[in-house]
Design a protein around this motif. Sequence first.
Motif, mmCIF file in Angstrom:
data_model
loop_
_atom_site.group_PDB
_atom_site.id
_atom_site.type_symbol
_atom_site.label_atom_id
_atom_site.label_comp_id
_atom_site.label_asym_id
_atom_site.label_seq_id
_atom_site.Cartn_x
_atom_site.Cartn_y
_atom_site.Cartn_z
ATOM 1 N N LYS A 180 -6.433 4.367 2.438
ATOM 2 C CA LYS A 180 -5.869 3.021 2.487
ATOM 3 C C LYS A 180 -6.831 2.121 3.259
ATOM 4 O O LYS A 180 -7.315 2.494 4.334
ATOM 5 C CB LYS A 180 -4.507 3.025 3.197
ATOM 6 C CG LYS A 180 -3.377 3.623 2.387
ATOM 7 C CD LYS A 180 -2.063 3.503 3.159
ATOM 8 C CE LYS A 180 -0.915 4.147 2.392
ATOM 9 N NZ LYS A 180 0.358 4.058 3.147
ATOM 10 N N PRO A 211 0.798 -1.229 0.000
ATOM 11 C CA PRO A 211 0.000 0.000 0.000
ATOM 12 C C PRO A 211 0.832 1.281 0.000
ATOM 13 O O PRO A 211 0.272 2.370 -0.120
ATOM 14 C CB PRO A 211 -0.805 -0.116 1.294
ATOM 15 C CG PRO A 211 0.033 -0.967 2.187
ATOM 16 C CD PRO A 211 0.734 -1.940 1.297
ATOM 17 N N ILE A 222 -6.975 2.336 -1.832
ATOM 18 C CA ILE A 222 -5.854 1.403 -2.014
ATOM 19 C C ILE A 222 -6.106 0.231 -1.068
ATOM 20 O O ILE A 222 -5.982 0.361 0.151
ATOM 21 C CB ILE A 222 -4.507 2.076 -1.702
ATOM 22 C CG1 ILE A 222 -4.383 3.403 -2.469
ATOM 23 C CG2 ILE A 222 -3.361 1.147 -2.043
ATOM 24 C CD1 ILE A 222 -4.481 3.259 -3.967
#
Length: 662
Positions: A574, A523, A546
């Motif tokens: 993320k 990531p 992500i």
Amino acid sequence: MVGAAPQGEDGKRAAANSPTPQDKSVAPAHPHPSAAGAGGHVKAGKWGLIIGAIGVVFGDIGTSPLYAMREALSHSRSGGTAELAVLGTVSLVFWALILVVTVKYVFFLMRADNKGEGGTLALMALAQRAIGQRSALVFFLGVCGAAMFYADGVLTPAVSVLSAVEGLGEAPGLGGRMTPFILPIAVGILITLFMVQARGTASMARAFGPITTVWFLVLAGLGVLHIFDDPSILRALSPHYGALFLIDNGILGFILLGSVFLAVTGAEALYTDMGHFGKSPIRAGWLWFVLPCLMLNYLGQGALVLSDPPARVNPFWEMIPQMIYWPVLILATMATVIASQAVITGAFSLTQQAVQLGLFPRINILQTSESQAGQIFVPSVNMLMLVGVLLLITLFPTSSQLAGAYGVAVTGAMLVDSLLAWFIVRRLWKWSLPLSIAAITPFLIIDLAFFGSNLLKIPDGAWAPLAMGAGIVLVMWTWTRGTRIVTAKTRKDSLPLADLIEMLRARPPHRAPGTAIFLTSDPDIAPVALMHNLKHNKVLHEKNVILTVRTTDRPRVAEADRVRIEPISDDFKKLVVSYGFMERPNVPKALNVCRKQQGLKFDIMSTSFFLGRRSLVPSANQGMPLWQDRLYIFLMRNAANPTDFFHIPPGRVVELGTQVSV
């Protein structure tokens, strides 16, 4: 473009890399199936758990009386005719059951559980955690243990079913006329067994416990019936008869240990299946039921041979009265099928977990039950195991010949358990050095003795499981090493995600409505699919996620800990989704958890999933040898579709690729 992508691309989960301390990815246990299905915990009363354990955990060791005594006697100097040979064999069998099964597994290793789960690779997980850093030695031992389990999974059906069907050759009234049909019948049973796997085994599993319980009662009854043929067989419970027998046979005595070990094959299942039934039911089932039944039968076989030496050729079948011969033969065949089923389903579970952890490429895994998550079917593994079983029976057409190959796989796995246990007692339990040595050394001596004695049978067939295990280790090593090389090369050539976000702020691209989810193993770097989308489509979605799927060193992850969201900017987040090594990843379900726990709503029909696809080409000047590059590329090309693996709606997937040299 939607299609199959190899597991080396950004669409793979982080667990596809070899286990590291950073991502806590470690190898899994390799469970057999339970009454509730492999991989799922049994929910039943105490007696239900004990009976279930008898059907699954002890199925393999429960078929050992069919051939263990026969093989040990036949390899003694006297051929089993001398009184010391009989007493010594029974004594060695008894103390092997006590020391290996009872002391090592029931009382010692079952203490080393990974959140309730056991097995060779669960020990590896604990050892990695205890060391606190990635250990190549521990990782290698765990992979070897898994490889030996696969070899055991091919050998168990072959030797168990064949040994039961060989009872037709001793059937009363037939005069051996069925002997030519033994091999075809065994092959027919085995082919049928593997063919029905696709239908699932949930309904059959409910009958495993009762049938195997009856089988153990029959073993005990036959033993009691013949102990009175020569009650002096009870002397064999003294260990000195086993010692005298080994000394009397000299170097042959060491070889004999390999045959005696056949009595404890399946012992590792007590530890492996701990997560399904719990410690108490397995311990109770062994100590109060299975061990007494087995010993009564071995004592009965010994007493029969003492009173009637010609019975040594096939003592188990000789001890059955003619009036119940056929029912016992049918029951024995059912018991061996159940033992084989347990190992086959265990191989499916091990494969699922190995795929989760990146030890294997993605493999097509099918669910065979709507209500039991552990009921799975792996077509490729099923077919490979069937081919392996048929090949073994072709090469070794009798159970005596197969027995030479059988012991190596099991002793190898047990030796790995003892070696890994050292790291547990020394680093995790923090025992002193003298105490750790005192605890592990006896187990190592026993395991090395059994393993060494079985290695002497390499010319007689022990090469087969070693060859199978070496092949599996090679595949796992190639896949993990190749994945590590590709990941490192991609990271080197990639742009950090933070740098990309700053660049996008300076020069904003055209924005498209909706949400884009980019699957990646790392990531911290910009996913390949994101870079290609910006480069070729020159567009950025309004919301970008992500997504990284990680495998933990725990068997299962609580729903409350399933997802973790970290905002990066107004446009990027993320999302880390965690699964235990015994769970199957399901991205849409994880997104629902985000909505419930994090308040982050994902509309699947307005969300696009971007997967990065890498096309690999071999390189002779870097990375792995050329032949290994080609093997890695072959594995990658035959990996299962990531869309199916992650349960992503196919119509919402976009794949963007790049070429990488290995």
